[in-house]
Design a protein around this motif. Structure first.
Motif, PDB file in Angstrom:
ATOM      1  N   THR A  57       8.317-100.903 -75.595  1.00 52.72           N
ATOM      2  CA  THR A  57       6.941-101.368 -75.402  1.00 52.72           C
ATOM      3  C   THR A  57       6.965-102.441 -74.321  1.00 52.72           C
ATOM      4  OG1 THR A  57       6.369-100.930 -77.709  1.00 52.72           O
ATOM      5  CG2 THR A  57       4.942-102.435 -76.483  1.00 52.72           C
ATOM      6  N   ALA A  58       6.265-102.197 -73.208  1.00 48.12           N
ATOM      7  CA  ALA A  58       6.394-103.073 -72.047  1.00 48.12           C
ATOM      8  C   ALA A  58       5.047-103.674 -71.641  1.00 48.12           C
ATOM      9  CB  ALA A  58       6.987-102.305 -70.869  1.00 48.12           C
ATOM     10  N   ARG A  59       5.064-104.968 -71.379  1.00 46.50           N
ATOM     11  CA  ARG A  59       3.894-105.676 -70.869  1.00 46.50           C
ATOM     12  C   ARG A  59       4.167-106.161 -69.448  1.00 46.50           C
ATOM     13  NH1 ARG A  59       0.429-106.945 -75.112  1.00 46.50           N
ATOM     14  NH2 ARG A  59       1.329-106.617 -77.188  1.00 46.50           N
ATOM     15  N   LEU A  60       3.099-106.414 -68.706  1.00 47.74           N
ATOM     16  CA  LEU A  60       3.248-106.874 -67.332  1.00 47.74           C
ATOM     17  C   LEU A  60       3.682-108.331 -67.301  1.00 47.74           C
ATOM     18  CD1 LEU A  60       0.054-105.419 -65.596  1.00 47.74           C
ATOM     19  CD2 LEU A  60       2.219-104.296 -66.081  1.00 47.74           C
ATOM     20  N   SER A  61       4.485-108.678 -66.302  1.00 43.27           N
ATOM     21  CA  SER A  61       4.803-110.082 -66.073  1.00 43.27           C
ATOM     22  C   SER A  61       3.539-110.792 -65.610  1.00 43.27           C
ATOM     23  CB  SER A  61       5.898-110.213 -65.010  1.00 43.27           C
ATOM     24  OG  SER A  61       5.405-109.796 -63.741  1.00 43.27           O
ATOM     25  N   GLY A  62       3.543-112.118 -65.690  1.00 40.38           N
ATOM     26  CA  GLY A  62       2.363-112.869 -65.252  1.00 40.38           C
ATOM     27  C   GLY A  62       2.018-112.617 -63.803  1.00 40.38           C
TER      28      GLY A  62
ATOM     29  N   ALA B  79       0.374 -97.072 -63.816  1.00 38.26           N
ATOM     30  CA  ALA B  79      -0.228 -95.893 -64.436  1.00 38.26           C
ATOM     31  C   ALA B  79       0.844 -95.022 -65.073  1.00 38.26           C
ATOM     32  CB  ALA B  79      -0.992 -95.085 -63.383  1.00 38.26           C
ATOM     33  N   ALA B  80       0.406 -94.130 -65.930  1.00 34.14           N
ATOM     34  CA  ALA B  80       1.329 -93.159 -66.504  1.00 34.14           C
ATOM     35  C   ALA B  80       1.979 -92.365 -65.379  1.00 34.14           C
ATOM     36  CB  ALA B  80       0.583 -92.226 -67.455  1.00 34.14           C
ATOM     37  N   GLY B  81       3.308 -92.249 -65.437  1.00 32.02           N
ATOM     38  CA  GLY B  81       4.055 -91.565 -64.385  1.00 32.02           C
ATOM     39  C   GLY B  81       4.711 -92.508 -63.408  1.00 32.02           C
ATOM     40  N   ASP B  82       4.308 -93.785 -63.414  1.00 32.86           N
ATOM     41  CA  ASP B  82       4.913 -94.758 -62.506  1.00 32.86           C
ATOM     42  C   ASP B  82       6.351 -95.066 -62.916  1.00 32.86           C
ATOM     43  OD1 ASP B  82       3.238 -95.532 -60.377  1.00 32.86           O
ATOM     44  OD2 ASP B  82       1.984 -96.731 -61.712  1.00 32.86           O
ATOM     45  N   TRP B  83       7.213 -95.266 -61.919  1.00 32.72           N
ATOM     46  CA  TRP B  83       8.540 -95.825 -62.132  1.00 32.72           C
ATOM     47  C   TRP B  83       8.441 -97.324 -61.934  1.00 32.72           C
ATOM     48  CZ3 TRP B  83      12.539 -93.441 -64.265  1.00 32.72           C
ATOM     49  CH2 TRP B  83      12.565 -92.038 -64.244  1.00 32.72           C
ATOM     50  N   VAL B  84       9.027 -98.096 -62.849  1.00 35.57           N
ATOM     51  CA  VAL B  84       8.874 -99.545 -62.835  1.00 35.57           C
ATOM     52  C   VAL B  84      10.226-100.235 -62.994  1.00 35.57           C
ATOM     53  CG1 VAL B  84       6.511 -99.489 -63.718  1.00 35.57           C
ATOM     54  CG2 VAL B  84       8.431 -99.565 -65.330  1.00 35.57           C
ATOM     55  N   ALA B  85      10.271-101.522 -62.601  1.00 37.83           N
ATOM     56  CA  ALA B  85      11.458-102.362 -62.763  1.00 37.83           C
ATOM     57  C   ALA B  85      11.226-103.289 -63.951  1.00 37.83           C
ATOM     58  CB  ALA B  85      11.708-103.166 -61.491  1.00 37.83           C
ATOM     59  N   LEU B  86      12.182-103.329 -64.876  1.00 39.57           N
ATOM     60  CA  LEU B  86      11.997-104.025 -66.145  1.00 39.57           C
ATOM     61  C   LEU B  86      13.110-105.023 -66.429  1.00 39.57           C
ATOM     62  CD1 LEU B  86      11.629-100.694 -68.102  1.00 39.57           C
ATOM     63  CD2 LEU B  86       9.699-102.214 -67.778  1.00 39.57           C
ATOM     64  N   SER B  87      12.767-106.047 -67.205  1.00 43.33           N
ATOM     65  CA  SER B  87      13.766-106.821 -67.943  1.00 43.33           C
ATOM     66  C   SER B  87      13.529-106.489 -69.404  1.00 43.33           C
ATOM     67  CB  SER B  87      13.598-108.318 -67.686  1.00 43.33           C
ATOM     68  OG  SER B  87      12.309-108.769 -68.062  1.00 43.33           O
ATOM     69  N   ALA B  88      14.592-106.135 -70.126  1.00 38.98           N
ATOM     70  CA  ALA B  88      14.434-105.566 -71.463  1.00 38.98           C
ATOM     71  C   ALA B  88      15.058-106.429 -72.541  1.00 38.98           C
ATOM     72  CB  ALA B  88      15.037-104.164 -71.513  1.00 38.98           C
ATOM     73  N   LYS B  89      14.457-106.366 -73.726  1.00 32.52           N
ATOM     74  CA  LYS B  89      15.034-106.912 -74.954  1.00 32.52           C
ATOM     75  C   LYS B  89      15.169-105.733 -75.906  1.00 32.52           C
ATOM     76  CE  LYS B  89      12.986-111.511 -74.402  1.00 32.52           C
ATOM     77  NZ  LYS B  89      12.090-112.536 -75.012  1.00 32.52           N
ATOM     78  N   ALA B  90      16.250-104.975 -75.699  1.00 30.22           N
ATOM     79  CA  ALA B  90      16.420-103.705 -76.401  1.00 30.22           C
ATOM     80  C   ALA B  90      16.419-103.875 -77.910  1.00 30.22           C
ATOM     81  CB  ALA B  90      17.718-103.032 -75.947  1.00 30.22           C
TER      82      ALA B  90
ATOM     83  N   GLN C 167      14.731-105.824 -79.643  1.00 31.76           N
ATOM     84  CA  GLN C 167      13.361-105.991 -80.119  1.00 31.76           C
ATOM     85  C   GLN C 167      12.462-104.815 -79.734  1.00 31.76           C
ATOM     86  OE1 GLN C 167      11.830-109.790 -78.845  1.00 31.76           O
ATOM     87  NE2 GLN C 167      13.712-110.885 -79.408  1.00 31.76           N
ATOM     88  N   GLY C 168      12.999-103.919 -78.911  1.00 28.72           N
ATOM     89  CA  GLY C 168      12.218-102.767 -78.463  1.00 28.72           C
ATOM     90  C   GLY C 168      11.127-103.132 -77.483  1.00 28.72           C
ATOM     91  N   THR C 169      11.298-104.244 -76.742  1.00 22.71           N
ATOM     92  CA  THR C 169      10.272-104.707 -75.817  1.00 22.71           C
ATOM     93  C   THR C 169      10.848-104.888 -74.419  1.00 22.71           C
ATOM     94  OG1 THR C 169      10.681-107.037 -76.319  1.00 22.71           O
ATOM     95  CG2 THR C 169       9.025-105.883 -77.654  1.00 22.71           C
ATOM     96  N   ALA C 170       9.957-104.986 -73.451  1.00 25.38           N
ATOM     97  CA  ALA C 170      10.368-105.191 -72.064  1.00 25.38           C
ATOM     98  C   ALA C 170       9.222-105.821 -71.284  1.00 25.38           C
ATOM     99  CB  ALA C 170      10.777-103.863 -71.415  1.00 25.38           C
ATOM    100  N   THR C 171       9.568-106.349 -70.122  1.00 27.31           N
ATOM    101  CA  THR C 171       8.573-106.918 -69.205  1.00 27.31           C
ATOM    102  C   THR C 171       8.641-106.155 -67.892  1.00 27.31           C
ATOM    103  OG1 THR C 171       8.784-109.121 -70.196  1.00 27.31           O
ATOM    104  CG2 THR C 171       7.801-108.991 -67.999  1.00 27.31           C
ATOM    105  N   ILE C 172       7.499-105.706 -67.403  1.00 22.37           N
ATOM    106  CA  ILE C 172       7.425-104.976 -66.129  1.00 22.37           C
ATOM    107  C   ILE C 172       7.251-105.979 -64.998  1.00 22.37           C
ATOM    108  CG2 ILE C 172       6.157-103.258 -64.787  1.00 22.37           C
ATOM    109  CD1 ILE C 172       5.245-102.013 -67.416  1.00 22.37           C
ATOM    110  N   HIS C 173       8.189-105.977 -64.053  1.00 22.55           N
ATOM    111  CA  HIS C 173       8.147-106.920 -62.936  1.00 22.55           C
ATOM    112  C   HIS C 173       7.662-106.288 -61.638  1.00 22.55           C
ATOM    113  CE1 HIS C 173      10.226-110.117 -65.185  1.00 22.55           C
ATOM    114  NE2 HIS C 173      10.949-109.140 -65.712  1.00 22.55           N
TER     115      HIS C 173
END
Length: 357
Positions: free
Chosen positions: A46-51, A64-75, A77-83
């Motif tokens: 589950t990923a949220r946008l960085s500030g 959007a759905a289908g986008d490739w993104v760069a993340l920092s993850a907390k596996a 916790q099942g979470t990540a931040t989209i940078h």
């Protein structure tokens, strides 16, 4: 894992700057307002946008759905931040419902666009032309899919008629009820490629998804007998793995497609009219009263369908109006920005002149 979602050497090369920053790649498989679901080598997160990215999204739009993104993850916790969002190869775009200026990407990095319409009373060549123009403009490969062939008396004849205005793209006859044409659809999606189905509601998109998946993943509704139309049955955007190795991005039904900066798509769909216009005696021919007008000659001879010509003119006017509205909106934003700067300047000048400050 991400190879299943289309990860390739080309994407790996594009991702290198983000890898050096310590981020991992992922692809958005479910687009949501607050948090997206992203497929990564660490699992579905589950990923949220960085500030910073959230701030930039106000102008550039959200991932959007289908986008490739760069993340920092907390596996754990099942979470990540989209940078960051990797540059899109293709995009299917529409105008946001509440804004003239804001564009909304509804499908990113699509390889094949299945333009779906049914062979019942909903079959409308003019509407199909609009969808085709938008599909060509997206940068993906359009394929026309004529569904509900079991309801047509002469499906082959109807398909041949549609093929004349399909700008050379394949035209498939499909019946999910009878299992006809589904293999032909799958042949257009290579492993790792992503397809999207677009078309009016009620043409059978969700039924096609269920049939291709072999399960009732999407809710479906019967069409209304009065007008052969249906209601929207998909409320969010999901990127779904297909049994054959491809992917399908299921999007909400679209009743009307606005043409946005789609001159190239329009020219492709109406290449016959473009070719005629090039043979007019005058380069700036308006196709009304000028002598030597090839378009008017074709209309009079019956070799150019009058309804097709009228629809071409309508879509051209829509494009022009959209561009003018966008320009007006951009001018208004610029005016407000300058006015704000002037107010700030006057305020700062007043503070400097005020001895009590």
């Amino acid at each position: 894992m991400i190879e299943l979602y289309g990860w390739s050497d080309a994407w790996r090369s594009a991702f290198e700057p983000h890898a050096h920053a310590g981020h991992i790649p992922g692809r958005i498989i479910v687009q949501r307002r607050e948090a997206n679901l992203v497929a990564t080598d660490l699992g579905i997160l589950t990923a949220r946008l960085s500030g910073r990215l959230r701030h930039e999204a106000r102008e550039a739009g959200h991932p959007a759905a289908g986008d490739w993104v760069a993340l920092s993850a907390k596996a754990e916790q099942g979470t990540a931040t989209i940078h960051a969002v990797l540059p899109r190869r293709t995009a299917f775009v529409r105008r946001a419902a509440d804004s003239v200026q804001t564009l909304q990407v509804i499908a990113a990095n699509i390889d094949v666009v299945f333009v779906v319409t049914s062979m019942n009373a909903d079959l409308n060549p003019r509407r199909l032309e609009r969808f085709l123009a938008a599909a060509w403009q997206s940068g993906a490969r359009p394929v026309v899919v004529l569904t509900k062939a079991d309801l047509a008396e002469q499906p082959e004849a109807q398909a041949a008629e549609i093929a004349t205005l399909a700008a050379g793209c394949p035209v498939l006859i499909v019946s999910a009820l009878q299992g006809v044409g589904l293999g032909a659809m799958m042949e257009h999606i290579r492993p790792g490629e992503t397809c999207v189905l677009i078309g009016s509601s009620g043409v059978g998109k969700s039924t096609l998804v269920n049939t291709l998946l072999g399960e009732d993943r999407m809710a479906t509704q019967d069409i209304r007998a009065a007008d052969a139309r249906g209601r929207h049955t998909t409320s969010s955007r999901h990127l779904i793995l297909l049994p054959g190795g491809g992917l399908l991005l299921d999007t909400p039904g679209i009743r009307e497609v606005g043409l946005i900066d789609a001159e190239a798509g329009l020219s492709t769909v109406f290449d016959d009219i473009e070719a005629l216009a090039e043979t007019c005696r005058f380069r700036d021919c308006s196709h009304t009263t000028e002598p030597g007008c090839a378009v008017r000659a074709a209309l009079e001879a019956g070799t150019l369908d009058a309804e097709r010509w009228a629809h071409f003119q309508k879509l051209e006017q829509e494009l022009a109006a959209s561009g003018q509205a966008k320009d007006r909106a951009a001018q208004e934003v610029q005016r407000r920005r300058l006015a704000g700067q002037q107010r700030a300047y006057r305020s700062s000048k007043k503070d400097l002149l005020d001895p009590s400050s």
